[in-house]
Design a protein around this motif. Structure first.
Motif, mmCIF file in Angstrom:
data_model
loop_
_atom_site.group_PDB
_atom_site.id
_atom_site.type_symbol
_atom_site.label_atom_id
_atom_site.label_comp_id
_atom_site.label_asym_id
_atom_site.label_seq_id
_atom_site.Cartn_x
_atom_site.Cartn_y
_atom_site.Cartn_z
ATOM 1 N N LYS A 10 8.379 13.067 8.674
ATOM 2 C CA LYS A 10 7.736 14.386 8.649
ATOM 3 C C LYS A 10 8.415 15.280 7.610
ATOM 4 C CE LYS A 10 6.555 18.229 11.694
ATOM 5 N NZ LYS A 10 6.644 18.755 13.064
ATOM 6 N N THR A 11 9.736 15.277 7.611
ATOM 7 C CA THR A 11 10.498 16.079 6.653
ATOM 8 C C THR A 11 10.277 15.586 5.227
ATOM 9 O OG1 THR A 11 12.163 16.534 8.331
ATOM 10 C CG2 THR A 11 12.822 16.878 6.046
ATOM 11 N N ALA A 12 10.297 14.275 5.041
ATOM 12 C CA ALA A 12 10.107 13.687 3.710
ATOM 13 C C ALA A 12 8.704 13.974 3.176
ATOM 14 C CB ALA A 12 10.374 12.190 3.752
ATOM 15 N N CYS A 13 7.720 13.966 4.058
ATOM 16 C CA CYS A 13 6.352 14.293 3.640
ATOM 17 C C CYS A 13 6.264 15.757 3.228
ATOM 18 C CB CYS A 13 5.361 13.990 4.759
ATOM 19 S SG CYS A 13 5.003 12.232 4.963
ATOM 20 N N ALA A 60 7.519 4.216 12.163
ATOM 21 C CA ALA A 60 8.496 4.560 13.208
ATOM 22 C C ALA A 60 8.559 3.473 14.277
ATOM 23 C CB ALA A 60 8.144 5.904 13.829
ATOM 24 N N GLY A 61 7.439 2.830 14.546
ATOM 25 C CA GLY A 61 7.395 1.754 15.534
ATOM 26 C C GLY A 61 8.209 0.538 15.133
ATOM 27 N N LEU A 62 8.514 0.420 13.856
ATOM 28 C CA LEU A 62 9.339 -0.688 13.386
ATOM 29 C C LEU A 62 10.814 -0.468 13.715
ATOM 30 C CD1 LEU A 62 7.691 -1.237 9.895
ATOM 31 C CD2 LEU A 62 7.388 -2.645 11.936
ATOM 32 N N TYR A 63 11.128 0.736 14.158
ATOM 33 C CA TYR A 63 12.495 1.112 14.526
ATOM 34 C C TYR A 63 12.486 1.629 15.968
ATOM 35 C CZ TYR A 63 13.008 1.134 9.431
ATOM 36 O OH TYR A 63 13.002 0.791 8.100
ATOM 37 N N PRO A 64 12.205 0.757 16.952
ATOM 38 C CA PRO A 64 12.005 1.227 18.334
ATOM 39 C C PRO A 64 13.159 2.035 18.916
ATOM 40 C CG PRO A 64 12.011 -1.191 18.228
ATOM 41 C CD PRO A 64 12.125 -0.690 16.835
ATOM 42 N N SER A 65 14.379 1.708 18.585
ATOM 43 C CA SER A 65 15.509 2.451 19.157
ATOM 44 C C SER A 65 15.739 3.790 18.459
ATOM 45 C CB SER A 65 16.790 1.615 19.107
ATOM 46 O OG SER A 65 17.172 1.392 17.771
ATOM 47 N N GLN A 66 15.138 3.976 17.313
ATOM 48 C CA GLN A 66 15.310 5.204 16.535
ATOM 49 C C GLN A 66 13.961 5.821 16.155
ATOM 50 O OE1 GLN A 66 18.302 6.677 15.698
ATOM 51 N NE2 GLN A 66 19.174 5.166 17.091
ATOM 52 N N LYS A 67 12.944 5.550 16.959
ATOM 53 C CA LYS A 67 11.578 5.952 16.632
ATOM 54 C C LYS A 67 11.455 7.459 16.371
ATOM 55 C CE LYS A 67 6.812 5.332 18.056
ATOM 56 N NZ LYS A 67 5.897 4.678 18.985
ATOM 57 N N ILE A 68 12.028 8.273 17.225
ATOM 58 C CA ILE A 68 11.915 9.725 17.075
ATOM 59 C C ILE A 68 12.647 10.193 15.817
ATOM 60 C CG2 ILE A 68 12.533 11.953 18.103
ATOM 61 C CD1 ILE A 68 12.000 10.626 20.844
ATOM 62 N N LYS A 104 0.837 -1.192 0.000
ATOM 63 C CA LYS A 104 0.000 0.000 0.000
ATOM 64 C C LYS A 104 0.875 1.248 0.000
ATOM 65 C CE LYS A 104 -3.773 -2.216 2.422
ATOM 66 N NZ LYS A 104 -4.622 -2.207 3.593
ATOM 67 N N TYR A 105 0.291 2.340 -0.450
ATOM 68 C CA TYR A 105 1.015 3.604 -0.472
ATOM 69 C C TYR A 105 1.039 4.238 0.914
ATOM 70 C CZ TYR A 105 1.164 3.356 -5.503
ATOM 71 O OH TYR A 105 1.437 2.961 -6.782
ATOM 72 N N PHE A 106 2.161 4.850 1.223
ATOM 73 C CA PHE A 106 2.314 5.569 2.481
ATOM 74 C C PHE A 106 1.499 6.854 2.371
ATOM 75 C CE2 PHE A 106 4.342 8.567 5.347
ATOM 76 C CZ PHE A 106 4.487 7.801 6.488
ATOM 77 N N ASN A 107 0.683 7.133 3.384
ATOM 78 C CA ASN A 107 -0.181 8.307 3.376
ATOM 79 C C ASN A 107 0.334 9.308 4.400
ATOM 80 O OD1 ASN A 107 -2.232 10.200 3.639
ATOM 81 N ND2 ASN A 107 -3.851 8.704 3.360
ATOM 82 N N CYS A 108 0.921 10.388 3.911
ATOM 83 C CA CYS A 108 1.477 11.409 4.801
ATOM 84 C C CYS A 108 0.406 12.113 5.629
ATOM 85 C CB CYS A 108 2.248 12.448 3.992
ATOM 86 S SG CYS A 108 3.814 11.851 3.346
ATOM 87 N N GLY A 109 -0.824 12.077 5.178
ATOM 88 C CA GLY A 109 -1.897 12.764 5.873
ATOM 89 C C GLY A 109 -2.458 12.017 7.065
ATOM 90 N N GLU A 158 0.099 6.205 10.077
ATOM 91 C CA GLU A 158 1.059 5.641 9.122
ATOM 92 C C GLU A 158 2.489 5.871 9.618
ATOM 93 O OE1 GLU A 158 0.742 4.424 5.749
ATOM 94 O OE2 GLU A 158 -1.436 4.432 5.706
ATOM 95 N N ALA A 159 2.790 7.096 10.010
ATOM 96 C CA ALA A 159 4.127 7.421 10.515
ATOM 97 C C ALA A 159 4.396 6.679 11.822
ATOM 98 C CB ALA A 159 4.281 8.927 10.705
ATOM 99 N N GLU A 160 3.381 6.569 12.671
ATOM 100 C CA GLU A 160 3.536 5.835 13.936
ATOM 101 C C GLU A 160 3.875 4.369 13.668
ATOM 102 O OE1 GLU A 160 3.547 6.606 17.200
ATOM 103 O OE2 GLU A 160 3.382 8.733 16.698
ATOM 104 N N TYR A 161 3.181 3.766 12.707
ATOM 105 C CA TYR A 161 3.431 2.361 12.368
ATOM 106 C C TYR A 161 4.871 2.167 11.889
ATOM 107 C CZ TYR A 161 3.578 -1.901 9.602
ATOM 108 O OH TYR A 161 3.958 -3.101 9.065
#
Length: 71
Positions: free
Chosen positions: A39-42, A24-32, A10-15, A19-22
């Motif tokens: 956010k910047t890429a969107c 970012a959650g895949l990278y727990p040590s680097q979530k922020i 599926k396409y990533f939806n910046c709106g 989507e961003a939470e999901y």
């Protein structure tokens, strides 16, 4: 945390913040870091019309983080 193959296609939806939470959650040590990157890429339209898999590849290329495994 492993990524979901069905979401990869599926396409990533910046709106949608979940989507961003999901992703970012895949990278727990680097979530922020990942959330800020998304956010910047969107804002720059870098990931408009990108699939989740393409977003993971961009994260890997730009931030040097591994692509999460598929469950």
């Amino acid at each position: 945390m492993a990524r979901d193959k069905a979401k990869d296609d599926k396409y990533f939806n910046c709106g949608q913040t979940h989507e961003a939470e999901y992703v970012a959650g895949l990278y727990p040590s680097q979530k922020i870091v990942v959330k800020n990157f998304l956010k910047t890429a969107c804002a720059a339209n870098t990931i408009s019309n990108a699939t989740h898999k393409e977003v993971y590849e961009l994260i890997h290329n730009k931030l040097g983080l591994p692509i999460p495994p598929v469950k």
